[in-house]
Design a protein around this motif. Structure first.
Motif, PDB file in Angstrom:
ATOM      1  N   PHE A   1       0.834   5.698   1.088  1.00  0.00           N
ATOM      2  CA  PHE A   1      -0.380   6.975   1.247  1.00  0.00           C
ATOM      3  C   PHE A   1       0.828   8.527   0.284  1.00  0.00           C
ATOM      4  CE2 PHE A   1       0.720  10.958   4.293  1.00  0.00           C
ATOM      5  CZ  PHE A   1      -0.392  11.077   3.917  1.00  0.00           C
TER       6      PHE A   1
ATOM      7  N   GLY B   1       0.098  -0.950   0.045  1.00  0.00           N
ATOM      8  CA  GLY B   1       0.362   0.440  -0.046  1.00  0.00           C
ATOM      9  C   GLY B   1       0.898   1.401  -0.007  1.00  0.00           C
TER      10      GLY B   1
ATOM     11  N   TRP C   1       3.858  -1.082   3.226  1.00  0.00           N
ATOM     12  CA  TRP C   1       3.424   0.781   3.301  1.00  0.00           C
ATOM     13  C   TRP C   1       4.365   1.829   3.078  1.00  0.00           C
ATOM     14  CZ3 TRP C   1       3.428   5.236   6.637  1.00  0.00           C
ATOM     15  CH2 TRP C   1       2.780   5.890   6.516  1.00  0.00           C
TER      16      TRP C   1
ATOM     17  N   SER D   1      -4.350   3.994   4.710  1.00  0.00           N
ATOM     18  CA  SER D   1      -4.052   2.625   4.167  1.00  0.00           C
ATOM     19  C   SER D   1      -2.502   2.156   5.639  1.00  0.00           C
ATOM     20  CB  SER D   1      -3.573   3.205   3.134  1.00  0.00           C
ATOM     21  OG  SER D   1      -2.364   4.931   3.299  1.00  0.00           O
TER      22      SER D   1
ATOM     23  N   GLU E   1      -4.802  -1.375   6.687  1.00  0.00           N
ATOM     24  CA  GLU E   1      -4.786  -1.687   5.582  1.00  0.00           C
ATOM     25  C   GLU E   1      -3.365  -2.703   5.514  1.00  0.00           C
ATOM     26  OE1 GLU E   1      -7.982  -2.680   5.661  1.00  0.00           O
ATOM     27  OE2 GLU E   1      -7.429  -3.212   4.109  1.00  0.00           O
TER      28      GLU E   1
ATOM     29  N   VAL F   1      -5.480   3.040  -0.527  1.00  0.00           N
ATOM     30  CA  VAL F   1      -6.597   2.994   0.656  1.00  0.00           C
ATOM     31  C   VAL F   1      -6.758   5.009   0.361  1.00  0.00           C
ATOM     32  CG1 VAL F   1      -7.501   2.751   2.693  1.00  0.00           C
ATOM     33  CG2 VAL F   1      -5.905   0.782   1.308  1.00  0.00           C
ATOM     34  N   ARG F   2      -7.507   5.745   0.083  1.00  0.00           N
ATOM     35  CA  ARG F   2      -7.039   7.187  -0.147  1.00  0.00           C
ATOM     36  C   ARG F   2      -8.973   7.737   0.680  1.00  0.00           C
ATOM     37  NH1 ARG F   2      -5.965   7.982  -6.204  1.00  0.00           N
ATOM     38  NH2 ARG F   2      -7.639   6.691  -7.593  1.00  0.00           N
TER      39      ARG F   2
END
Ligand code: GLU
Length: 305
Positions: free
Chosen positions: A17, A15, A47, A36, A39, A203-204
């Motif tokens: 950001f 994932g 991440w 995010s 998850e 994821v956002r």
């Protein structure tokens, strides 16, 4: 980019950001970061953080470092070196070149005024009427490059928002991939970067949900791997405006990040036990990772803070 973060070694979950350094980290972005991060952590994934500093007029000096400091203060650790979009023009150039070679982009000479005069409204302002699709009108010079969106009927399932359908040609129109001020458009850069970094899951905030079909269309045209999406409710103020620098959202206090962290978890439907409200960040993460439940996240596109 090193071997382990290239798309060749696609992990089962990676994932990211991807903040724009237009100001310090505020609550709206923190929600995307927290969602995010959780998850990725609960799926045994990685991440990554990417600074989207591609748009010089919007970049605020020092903001990228402020954002990174705030994430660290919140106890969020990234698993690969930070990627800065400002250093990746070559990759965007290559993608644009490929689209050009295949006749999928075209130069456009229209001014905003000309478009406004002849366009119908779509979900994000005017739908480009296709004026320059068949060639530049005589005597006009190109300002921007647009992507031909004919046939872009996109459907995907978002992990929270459910089934999404958008015909990009009618909802958005042929959109700009290279701007008149010589900046690569966000839509192109984000797709190129997510693929190069081997991102499997995005994821956002749901303020970007309407952009996703454009990005899926570009992924398909460029033959890039498909990504899974989860769009979290976007944090809005009492006037229904997205929290942002423009709406004067207050920055996260890096010296006292716990209240904002707790508030972000609450916002995402994860109610901490009251005795953790004053805990250290590592204790909060321990609880959040053990108790994260996607089914408790409200399935709306926006939520007041
Ligand atoms: N840089 C974008 C923003 O800060 C987010 C891009 C994305 O997550 O795809 O709004």
């Amino acid at each position: 980019m090193n071997e382990s973060s290239s798309s060749a070694a696609r992990p089962h979950y990676r994932g990211r950001f991807a903040p724009s350094p237009t100001g310090p980290l505020h609550f709206g972005s923190l929600v995307a970061a927290v969602g995010s991060y959780l998850e990725a952590r609960t799926r045994g994934g990685e991440w990554l953080v990417r600074i989207e500093d591609l748009d010089p007029p919007r970049v605020v000096p020092g903001a990228a470092d402020d954002i990174l400091r705030a994430l660290e203060a919140c106890g969020m650790h990234w698993d690969a070196p930070i990627v800065y979009q400002s250093a990746r023009e070559g990759a965007y150039h290559a993608a644009l070149h490929e689209l050009k070679q295949r006749g999928l982009v075209y130069p456009c000479a229209c001014s905003r005024r000309e478009i406004a005069d002849s366009a119908v409204s779509g979900i994000e302002g005017h739908v480009y009427p296709g004026t320059c699709r068949a060639g530049l009108p005589a005597g006009k010079t190109a300002r921007a490059l647009r992507l031909d969106t004919r046939g872009a009927a996109i459907e995907f399932t978002d992990a929270l928002q459910g089934s999404v359908r958008q015909n990009v040609e009618f909802a958005i129109g042929d959109f700009v991939v290279y701007r008149a001020d010589h900046v690569f458009a966000y839509q192109l850069a984000v797709v190129v970067d997510d693929a190069e970094q081997g991102i499997t899951d995005i994821v956002r905030g749901a303020d970007l949900l309407d952009s996703t079909p454009r990005q899926i269309f570009l992924q398909r045209l460029l033959g890039l791997p498909q990504v899974r999406y989860m769009h979290l409710p976007a944090a809005v103020n009492e006037n229904g405006e997205k929290l942002s620098k423009q709406t004067l959202a207050p920055p996260i206090d890096a010296d006292h990040p716990v209240p904002a962290l707790v508030a972000a978890l609450h916002f995402l439907g994860q109610a901490l036990p009251p005795d953790l409200n004053a805990a250290r960040t590592d204790e909060i993460w321990k609880w959040a990772i053990a108790n994260w439940g996607v089914e408790r996240i409200p399935r709306s596109r926006q939520r007041p803070v």
